[in-house]
Design a protein around this motif. Structure first.
Motif, PDB file in Angstrom:
ATOM      1  N   ASP A 165     -47.588 -17.943 -16.148  1.00 26.79           N
ATOM      2  CA  ASP A 165     -46.303 -17.518 -15.596  1.00 26.79           C
ATOM      3  C   ASP A 165     -45.361 -18.677 -15.309  1.00 26.79           C
ATOM      4  O   ASP A 165     -44.446 -18.570 -14.516  1.00 26.79           O
ATOM      5  CB  ASP A 165     -46.511 -16.680 -14.336  1.00 26.79           C
ATOM      6  N   CYS A 166     -45.578 -19.785 -15.980  1.00 23.98           N
ATOM      7  CA  CYS A 166     -44.780 -20.978 -15.709  1.00 23.98           C
ATOM      8  C   CYS A 166     -44.523 -21.715 -17.028  1.00 23.98           C
ATOM      9  O   CYS A 166     -45.463 -22.184 -17.669  1.00 23.98           O
ATOM     10  CB  CYS A 166     -45.539 -21.860 -14.728  1.00 23.98           C
ATOM     11  N   ALA A 167     -43.256 -21.781 -17.424  1.00 24.93           N
ATOM     12  CA  ALA A 167     -42.912 -22.464 -18.673  1.00 24.93           C
ATOM     13  C   ALA A 167     -43.272 -23.948 -18.609  1.00 24.93           C
ATOM     14  O   ALA A 167     -43.705 -24.536 -19.600  1.00 24.93           O
ATOM     15  CB  ALA A 167     -41.431 -22.287 -18.968  1.00 24.93           C
ATOM     16  N   ASN A 168     -43.114 -24.543 -17.431  1.00 26.59           N
ATOM     17  CA  ASN A 168     -43.468 -25.951 -17.274  1.00 26.59           C
ATOM     18  C   ASN A 168     -44.970 -26.171 -17.468  1.00 26.59           C
ATOM     19  O   ASN A 168     -45.389 -27.160 -18.070  1.00 26.59           O
ATOM     20  CB  ASN A 168     -43.019 -26.447 -15.894  1.00 26.59           C
ATOM     21  N   CYS A 169     -45.774 -25.241 -16.973  1.00 26.09           N
ATOM     22  CA  CYS A 169     -47.229 -25.344 -17.160  1.00 26.09           C
ATOM     23  C   CYS A 169     -47.591 -25.233 -18.639  1.00 26.09           C
ATOM     24  O   CYS A 169     -48.469 -25.950 -19.126  1.00 26.09           O
ATOM     25  CB  CYS A 169     -47.946 -24.263 -16.365  1.00 26.09           C
ATOM     26  N   ALA A 170     -46.926 -24.340 -19.353  1.00 27.58           N
ATOM     27  CA  ALA A 170     -47.168 -24.201 -20.792  1.00 27.58           C
ATOM     28  C   ALA A 170     -46.840 -25.506 -21.507  1.00 27.58           C
ATOM     29  O   ALA A 170     -47.585 -25.946 -22.389  1.00 27.58           O
ATOM     30  CB  ALA A 170     -46.341 -23.049 -21.350  1.00 27.58           C
ATOM     31  N   MET A 171     -45.741 -26.137 -21.117  1.00 27.31           N
ATOM     32  CA  MET A 171     -45.343 -27.408 -21.714  1.00 27.31           C
ATOM     33  C   MET A 171     -46.379 -28.499 -21.406  1.00 27.31           C
ATOM     34  O   MET A 171     -46.752 -29.285 -22.276  1.00 27.31           O
ATOM     35  CB  MET A 171     -43.975 -27.836 -21.202  1.00 27.31           C
ATOM     36  N   LYS A 172     -46.866 -28.534 -20.167  1.00 26.14           N
ATOM     37  CA  LYS A 172     -47.891 -29.520 -19.797  1.00 26.14           C
ATOM     38  C   LYS A 172     -49.160 -29.323 -20.614  1.00 26.14           C
ATOM     39  O   LYS A 172     -49.774 -30.288 -21.072  1.00 26.14           O
ATOM     40  CB  LYS A 172     -48.220 -29.419 -18.309  1.00 26.14           C
ATOM     41  N   ARG A 195     -47.204 -15.730 -24.318  1.00 17.93           N
ATOM     42  CA  ARG A 195     -48.502 -15.903 -23.660  1.00 17.93           C
ATOM     43  C   ARG A 195     -49.608 -16.178 -24.689  1.00 17.93           C
ATOM     44  O   ARG A 195     -50.688 -15.625 -24.639  1.00 17.93           O
ATOM     45  CB  ARG A 195     -48.883 -14.691 -22.816  1.00 17.93           C
ATOM     46  N   LYS A 196     -49.277 -17.075 -25.633  1.00 21.22           N
ATOM     47  CA  LYS A 196     -50.225 -17.411 -26.700  1.00 21.22           C
ATOM     48  C   LYS A 196     -50.230 -18.905 -26.954  1.00 21.22           C
ATOM     49  O   LYS A 196     -49.235 -19.592 -26.726  1.00 21.22           O
ATOM     50  CB  LYS A 196     -49.857 -16.680 -27.991  1.00 21.22           C
ATOM     51  N   MET A 197     -51.376 -19.384 -27.416  1.00 23.57           N
ATOM     52  CA  MET A 197     -51.509 -20.768 -27.812  1.00 23.57           C
ATOM     53  C   MET A 197     -52.029 -20.805 -29.238  1.00 23.57           C
ATOM     54  O   MET A 197     -53.005 -20.132 -29.563  1.00 23.57           O
ATOM     55  CB  MET A 197     -52.493 -21.511 -26.920  1.00 23.57           C
ATOM     56  N   THR A 198     -51.361 -21.574 -30.080  1.00 27.43           N
ATOM     57  CA  THR A 198     -51.823 -21.776 -31.443  1.00 27.43           C
ATOM     58  C   THR A 198     -52.302 -23.211 -31.555  1.00 27.43           C
ATOM     59  O   THR A 198     -51.577 -24.146 -31.206  1.00 27.43           O
ATOM     60  CB  THR A 198     -50.700 -21.502 -32.454  1.00 27.43           C
ATOM     61  N   LEU A 199     -53.529 -23.354 -32.009  1.00 22.49           N
ATOM     62  CA  LEU A 199     -54.162 -24.669 -32.117  1.00 22.49           C
ATOM     63  C   LEU A 199     -54.604 -24.867 -33.557  1.00 22.49           C
ATOM     64  O   LEU A 199     -55.237 -23.987 -34.145  1.00 22.49           O
ATOM     65  CB  LEU A 199     -55.369 -24.741 -31.178  1.00 22.49           C
ATOM     66  N   ILE A 249     -54.012 -31.253 -35.085  1.00 24.01           N
ATOM     67  CA  ILE A 249     -52.926 -31.310 -36.061  1.00 24.01           C
ATOM     68  C   ILE A 249     -51.654 -30.772 -35.423  1.00 24.01           C
ATOM     69  O   ILE A 249     -50.585 -31.359 -35.544  1.00 24.01           O
ATOM     70  CB  ILE A 249     -53.294 -30.517 -37.336  1.00 24.01           C
ATOM     71  N   SER A 250     -51.794 -29.637 -34.735  1.00 27.19           N
ATOM     72  CA  SER A 250     -50.649 -29.080 -34.023  1.00 27.19           C
ATOM     73  C   SER A 250     -51.126 -28.177 -32.899  1.00 27.19           C
ATOM     74  O   SER A 250     -52.222 -27.624 -32.945  1.00 27.19           O
ATOM     75  CB  SER A 250     -49.729 -28.301 -34.967  1.00 27.19           C
ATOM     76  N   CYS A 251     -50.287 -28.052 -31.884  1.00 27.88           N
ATOM     77  CA  CYS A 251     -50.561 -27.162 -30.764  1.00 27.88           C
ATOM     78  C   CYS A 251     -49.233 -26.613 -30.284  1.00 27.88           C
ATOM     79  O   CYS A 251     -48.286 -27.373 -30.068  1.00 27.88           O
ATOM     80  CB  CYS A 251     -51.263 -27.902 -29.633  1.00 27.88           C
ATOM     81  N   ASP A 252     -49.173 -25.301 -30.136  1.00 29.31           N
ATOM     82  CA  ASP A 252     -47.975 -24.660 -29.613  1.00 29.31           C
ATOM     83  C   ASP A 252     -48.406 -23.675 -28.531  1.00 29.31           C
ATOM     84  O   ASP A 252     -49.205 -22.773 -28.795  1.00 29.31           O
ATOM     85  CB  ASP A 252     -47.224 -23.931 -30.722  1.00 29.31           C
ATOM     86  N   VAL A 253     -47.907 -23.870 -27.326  1.00 32.16           N
ATOM     87  CA  VAL A 253     -48.188 -22.955 -26.227  1.00 32.16           C
ATOM     88  C   VAL A 253     -46.881 -22.229 -25.922  1.00 32.16           C
ATOM     89  O   VAL A 253     -45.898 -22.857 -25.541  1.00 32.16           O
ATOM     90  CB  VAL A 253     -48.704 -23.691 -24.976  1.00 32.16           C
ATOM     91  N   SER A 254     -46.887 -20.917 -26.123  1.00 36.76           N
ATOM     92  CA  SER A 254     -45.686 -20.121 -25.904  1.00 36.76           C
ATOM     93  C   SER A 254     -45.779 -19.383 -24.575  1.00 36.76           C
ATOM     94  O   SER A 254     -46.621 -18.490 -24.406  1.00 36.76           O
ATOM     95  CB  SER A 254     -45.502 -19.107 -27.034  1.00 36.76           C
ATOM     96  N   PHE A 255     -44.919 -19.765 -23.658  1.00 36.61           N
ATOM     97  CA  PHE A 255     -44.843 -19.095 -22.368  1.00 36.61           C
ATOM     98  C   PHE A 255     -44.393 -17.648 -22.545  1.00 36.61           C
ATOM     99  O   PHE A 255     -44.943 -16.735 -21.934  1.00 36.61           O
ATOM    100  CB  PHE A 255     -43.871 -19.856 -21.465  1.00 36.61           C
ATOM    101  N   ILE A 256     -43.421 -17.421 -23.412  1.00 37.30           N
ATOM    102  CA  ILE A 256     -42.871 -16.085 -23.624  1.00 37.30           C
ATOM    103  C   ILE A 256     -43.918 -15.146 -24.235  1.00 37.30           C
ATOM    104  O   ILE A 256     -44.084 -14.011 -23.789  1.00 37.30           O
ATOM    105  CB  ILE A 256     -41.630 -16.142 -24.547  1.00 37.30           C
TER     106      ILE A 256
END
Length: 87
Positions: free
Chosen positions: A11-18, A39-43, A30-37
């Motif tokens: 529930d925190c965009a800053n936490c997702a960024m961290k 609620r998913k992480m792609t690794l 290779i890549s990591c994307d954490v989407s706050f909107i």
């Protein structure tokens, strides 16, 4: 290998960024994307190292200093190393 995981109670965009920043610094990622909107992480990482990198990602998340985030993210991971894999 590239997998997308659900991240419950993020529930925190800053936490997702961290989280994203910490995981992206792991050697072999290779890549990591954490989407706050979403609620998913792609690794993405090499197939041979993927399980090891997921475990290192857990440790990286543990360094993010938000107790609620740690509980909500680590609980599903520890129940089966991201048992809610989407793909």
């Amino acid at each position: 290998m590239k997998k997308t995981f659900e991240v419950e109670d993020l529930d925190c965009a800053n936490c997702a960024m961290k989280m994203q920043d910490a995981i992206s610094k792991i050697p072999g990622v290779i890549s990591c994307d954490v989407s706050f909107i979403k609620r998913k992480m792609t690794l993405e990482a090499a197939d041979a190292d993927f399980d090891k990198i997921v475990k290192l990602a857990v440790k990286a998340i543990a360094k993010v200093d938000d107790t609620k985030l740690l509980y909500s993210v680590l609980t599903p991971i520890l129940k089966g190393l991201f048992n809610k894999t989407i793909n």
